[in-house]
Design a protein around this motif. Structure first.
Motif, mmCIF file in Angstrom:
data_model
loop_
_atom_site.group_PDB
_atom_site.id
_atom_site.type_symbol
_atom_site.label_atom_id
_atom_site.label_comp_id
_atom_site.label_asym_id
_atom_site.label_seq_id
_atom_site.Cartn_x
_atom_site.Cartn_y
_atom_site.Cartn_z
ATOM 1 N N ILE A 77 -6.886 8.569 0.970
ATOM 2 C CA ILE A 77 -6.761 7.111 1.040
ATOM 3 C C ILE A 77 -5.817 6.709 2.168
ATOM 4 O O ILE A 77 -6.077 5.743 2.902
ATOM 5 C CB ILE A 77 -6.267 6.560 -0.315
ATOM 6 N N ARG A 78 -4.711 7.437 2.323
ATOM 7 C CA ARG A 78 -3.785 7.138 3.407
ATOM 8 C C ARG A 78 -4.462 7.288 4.774
ATOM 9 O O ARG A 78 -4.246 6.474 5.686
ATOM 10 C CB ARG A 78 -2.564 8.052 3.325
ATOM 11 N N ALA A 89 9.790 5.739 5.078
ATOM 12 C CA ALA A 89 11.081 5.282 4.562
ATOM 13 C C ALA A 89 11.171 5.469 3.052
ATOM 14 O O ALA A 89 12.232 5.828 2.525
ATOM 15 C CB ALA A 89 11.293 3.815 4.933
ATOM 16 N N LEU A 90 10.086 5.215 2.333
ATOM 17 C CA LEU A 90 10.100 5.380 0.877
ATOM 18 C C LEU A 90 10.322 6.837 0.490
ATOM 19 O O LEU A 90 11.035 7.138 -0.487
ATOM 20 C CB LEU A 90 8.781 4.877 0.285
ATOM 21 N N GLN A 91 9.718 7.755 1.226
ATOM 22 C CA GLN A 91 9.873 9.169 0.900
ATOM 23 C C GLN A 91 11.275 9.673 1.191
ATOM 24 O O GLN A 91 11.661 10.746 0.722
ATOM 25 C CB GLN A 91 8.842 9.985 1.673
ATOM 26 N N GLY A 140 -2.415 -4.800 12.177
ATOM 27 C CA GLY A 140 -1.007 -4.448 12.125
ATOM 28 C C GLY A 140 -0.513 -3.787 10.866
ATOM 29 O O GLY A 140 0.515 -3.086 10.901
ATOM 30 N N PHE A 141 -1.223 -3.952 9.725
ATOM 31 C CA PHE A 141 -0.665 -3.394 8.492
ATOM 32 C C PHE A 141 -0.627 -1.859 8.484
ATOM 33 O O PHE A 141 0.260 -1.286 7.842
ATOM 34 C CB PHE A 141 -1.425 -3.930 7.268
ATOM 35 N N PRO A 142 -1.544 -1.132 9.177
ATOM 36 C CA PRO A 142 -1.428 0.332 9.149
ATOM 37 C C PRO A 142 -0.109 0.830 9.731
ATOM 38 O O PRO A 142 0.457 1.811 9.231
ATOM 39 C CB PRO A 142 -2.622 0.800 9.991
ATOM 40 N N TYR A 143 0.394 0.177 10.775
ATOM 41 C CA TYR A 143 1.681 0.578 11.349
ATOM 42 C C TYR A 143 2.801 0.386 10.333
ATOM 43 O O TYR A 143 3.639 1.282 10.139
ATOM 44 C CB TYR A 143 1.940 -0.246 12.611
ATOM 45 N N MET A 144 2.818 -0.758 9.681
ATOM 46 C CA MET A 144 3.830 -1.001 8.659
ATOM 47 C C MET A 144 3.658 -0.055 7.472
ATOM 48 O O MET A 144 4.636 0.380 6.861
ATOM 49 C CB MET A 144 3.749 -2.457 8.187
ATOM 50 N N PHE A 202 0.827 -1.211 0.000
ATOM 51 C CA PHE A 202 0.000 0.000 0.000
ATOM 52 C C PHE A 202 0.863 1.264 0.000
ATOM 53 O O PHE A 202 0.516 2.263 -0.647
ATOM 54 C CB PHE A 202 -0.928 0.004 1.213
ATOM 55 N N ALA A 203 1.981 1.219 0.705
ATOM 56 C CA ALA A 203 2.854 2.388 0.743
ATOM 57 C C ALA A 203 3.419 2.699 -0.640
ATOM 58 O O ALA A 203 3.458 3.864 -1.060
ATOM 59 C CB ALA A 203 3.988 2.151 1.739
ATOM 60 N N MET A 204 3.872 1.672 -1.362
ATOM 61 C CA MET A 204 4.414 1.895 -2.707
ATOM 62 C C MET A 204 3.317 2.315 -3.679
ATOM 63 O O MET A 204 3.536 3.158 -4.551
ATOM 64 C CB MET A 204 5.104 0.620 -3.194
ATOM 65 N N THR A 205 2.133 1.733 -3.486
ATOM 66 C CA THR A 205 1.026 2.068 -4.397
ATOM 67 C C THR A 205 0.611 3.527 -4.254
ATOM 68 O O THR A 205 0.481 4.259 -5.245
ATOM 69 C CB THR A 205 -0.170 1.152 -4.125
ATOM 70 N N PHE A 206 0.436 3.959 -3.015
ATOM 71 C CA PHE A 206 -0.071 5.311 -2.792
ATOM 72 C C PHE A 206 1.041 6.338 -2.594
ATOM 73 O O PHE A 206 0.770 7.475 -2.231
ATOM 74 C CB PHE A 206 -1.020 5.311 -1.597
ATOM 75 N N ASN A 207 2.283 5.909 -2.849
ATOM 76 C CA ASN A 207 3.396 6.859 -2.901
ATOM 77 C C ASN A 207 3.660 7.322 -4.325
ATOM 78 O O ASN A 207 4.434 8.253 -4.551
ATOM 79 C CB ASN A 207 4.665 6.215 -2.315
ATOM 80 N N HIS A 208 2.993 6.655 -5.279
ATOM 81 C CA HIS A 208 3.180 7.015 -6.684
ATOM 82 C C HIS A 208 2.446 8.325 -6.971
ATOM 83 O O HIS A 208 1.277 8.494 -6.604
ATOM 84 C CB HIS A 208 2.645 5.908 -7.588
#
Length: 529
Positions: free
Chosen positions: A333-334, A405-407, A394-398, A318-324
């Motif tokens: 969405i975040r 980290a991606l940013q 748990g996935f929201p924390y990750m 989800f992080a990579m998807t919504f970091n685009h």
């Protein structure tokens, strides 16, 4: 001729306001220190009254350190370090040290109090009816504080008392037709309905005749007639032994914290004693305990690993998807994706337990059109349900830590990779994941340690079930090590706190070893990068 200009004695406005501000802060500090000193002194007094000398010494040291540091002008660094050190000592060092101490004792449901307290309780609870004593008309009463007691008619006078206050004459009391007290000034006489609701408390209540335990006490079995009882056991302090006055049997202390007779009969309660490494050896020699640890241990490792892996990769996806940058409405969405993280974990677990109910749960009855799937009673489905619920929690924390980290990864690194012809998967494998792991790996290790001891999820979703038939510790298919500790310490018929403490130390060693190995691998990864 020169003249000297008159001096202006008017104080500078800034200096005055600064001094006033300093005074305000000084008085605020004085007020806070007064409260802290009062609380610490009260703790010292309480420790002195119960003769807990090590607690008293610790509080005295804290009191001296507090006043020395915060009223000294030279201890500026200590003003910031002292609170953290005190909290570390109280909430970490003391907890770990006390747990380690309990692990080497037989502290449990029969050995929870000190030896003097055990002696006092044996004297006060073991009793026999006095031979030849007459029945006394009795009424069950409450005092002004609501404490239960007895009022009895003795030689035409009414005397009343509680378990803590011996019988005393009450002036102005009246007797009823049966001779029992009907009205007792300062006391409330209970009716039959109230006594029926308090039957067990009434039959176990003992009201002493006087301050001398040898005089015995009043008891009742009916709530209307009392009888005099005297202590069944006498204690000889010089010999450190009890004697049963009914048959002359002598009870002496053994190495397990009990007074034991010649025939092996034990007087309860006992007191904790040091038993060495017996609790630790039981974990491997007692088949009931070792089987529970082996079965729960395997599932614990699997649960912790799968929990970290599933939540991390879903959060990273989800992080990579919504970091685009091409994704619209990313902020909204975040915000929606982190909603599960905002709910209290235990409450969410209870909601999921209701939704997974086999007959009435929302998932079976609504989403699956009335299906009859045993989400919580089938062993493998129960494990899958635990992992699924933990994934949702748990996935929201990750997702949050992966997004941050991606940013932080420089964009020109990806541009260089594209120029070299690297495709999306190669960029992820060779750039994104390695750079991400440098900052995220410590958090993954912490998440593994958390899930290794994730008692709340197991307790509120499955309760450790489904149960394994016939297991002496009532072990369940989804029990992890920490829930086994809970069952040994709380749910077992005979609570074994010492054994539970030893098992907790084992869990601590396992988590510490896994964390140490994980950090070693993290350092190797940093060297490669």
């Amino acid at each position: 001729m020169s003249t000297v200009a008159p001096q202006d004695d008017t104080p500078v406005r800034g200096t005055t306001s600064h001094a006033r501000e300093l005074n305000v802060w000084w008085f605020a500090k004085l007020a806070v220190m007064a409260v802290l000193n009062a609380l610490t002194l009260y703790g010292i007094y309480s420790a002195f009254m119960v003769q807990e000398w090590w607690i008293l010494a610790s509080l005295v040291a804290i009191l001296i350190a507090l006043n020395w540091v915060y009223f000294s002008k030279r201890m500026v660094p200590a003003k910031y370090l002292l609170p953290g050190v005190v909290f570390l000592l109280v909430y970490q060092v003391f907890t770990m040290g006390y747990t380690a101490y309990i692990a080497f004792t037989n502290y449990g449901s029969e050995n929870t109090i000190t030896k003097p307290q055990a002696i006092e309780q044996i004297l006060s609870t073991g009793d026999v009816r006095v031979e030849g004593a007459q029945d006394l008309p009795l009424a069950v009463v409450r005092d002004e504080d609501g404490v239960l007691g007895f009022a009895v008619a003795i030689d035409g006078q009414v005397e009343a008392g509680t378990a803590e206050t011996p019988l005393e004459v009450v002036d102005g009391a009246t007797l009823g037709p049966t001779g029992a007290p009907a009205e007792v000034p300062g006391w409330v006489v209970l009716g039959l309905g109230d006594m029926a609701a308090l039957q067990s408390e009434i039959t176990s209540l003992r009201v002493p005749f006087s301050d001398d335990p040898a005089d015995g006490w009043i008891r009742t079995q009916t709530g209307t007639v009392g009888f005099q009882s005297s202590p069944r056991f006498s204690y000889d302090e010089s010999a450190d032994a009890f004697t049963d006055v009914t048959n002359g049997e002598v009870f002496t202390p053994d190495d397990r914290g009990f007074f034991v007779g010649e025939d092996g009969t034990r007087l309860t309660p006992g007191w904790p004693v040091t038993i060495g490494v017996e609790n630790f050896s039981r974990m491997f020699t007692d088949s009931r305990v070792s089987s529970a640890l082996l079965q729960a241990g395997g599932w614990t490792f699997a649960f912790a690993f799968l929990s970290v892996a599933t939540t991390f990769f879903l959060g990273l996806f989800f992080a990579m998807t919504f970091n685009h940058p091409a994704v619209r409405g990313r902020k909204v969405i975040r915000s929606l994706l982190i909603l599960p993280y905002a709910f209290p974990g235990f409450l969410a677990a209870l909601v999921w337990r209701g939704m997974l109910n086999e007959r009435f749960g929302f998932i079976n009855s609504t989403l699956l059109g009335g299906a009859n799937i045993s989400w919580l009673s089938d062993p493998w489905l129960a494990r899958f349900s635990i992992l699924a619920v933990n994934l949702w929690l748990g996935f929201p924390y990750m997702f949050l830590i992966a997004t941050g980290a991606l940013q932080a990864v420089p964009a020109d690194v990806y541009e260089a990779a594209k120029i070299d012809g690297a495709k999306a998967f190669r960029q992820f494998r060779s750039i994104t994941l390695p750079l991400l792991m440098i900052s995220v790996a410590p958090l993954l290790i912490a998440s593994f340690a958390f899930n290794f001891n994730n008692f709340n999820l197991i307790y509120f979703v499955t309760g450790g079930g489904p149960n394994i038939p016939g297991h002496p510790l009532a072990l369940g298919q989804t029990d992890i090590l920490i829930s086994v500790v809970y069952k040994v310490a709380v749910d077992a018929g005979t609570k074994q706190y010492g054994l539970a403490a030893a098992m907790s130390i084992l869990i601590f060693v396992i988590v510490g070893l896994v964390s140490w190995l994980g950090f070693r691998q993290t350092r190797k990864l940093e060297e490669v990068i």
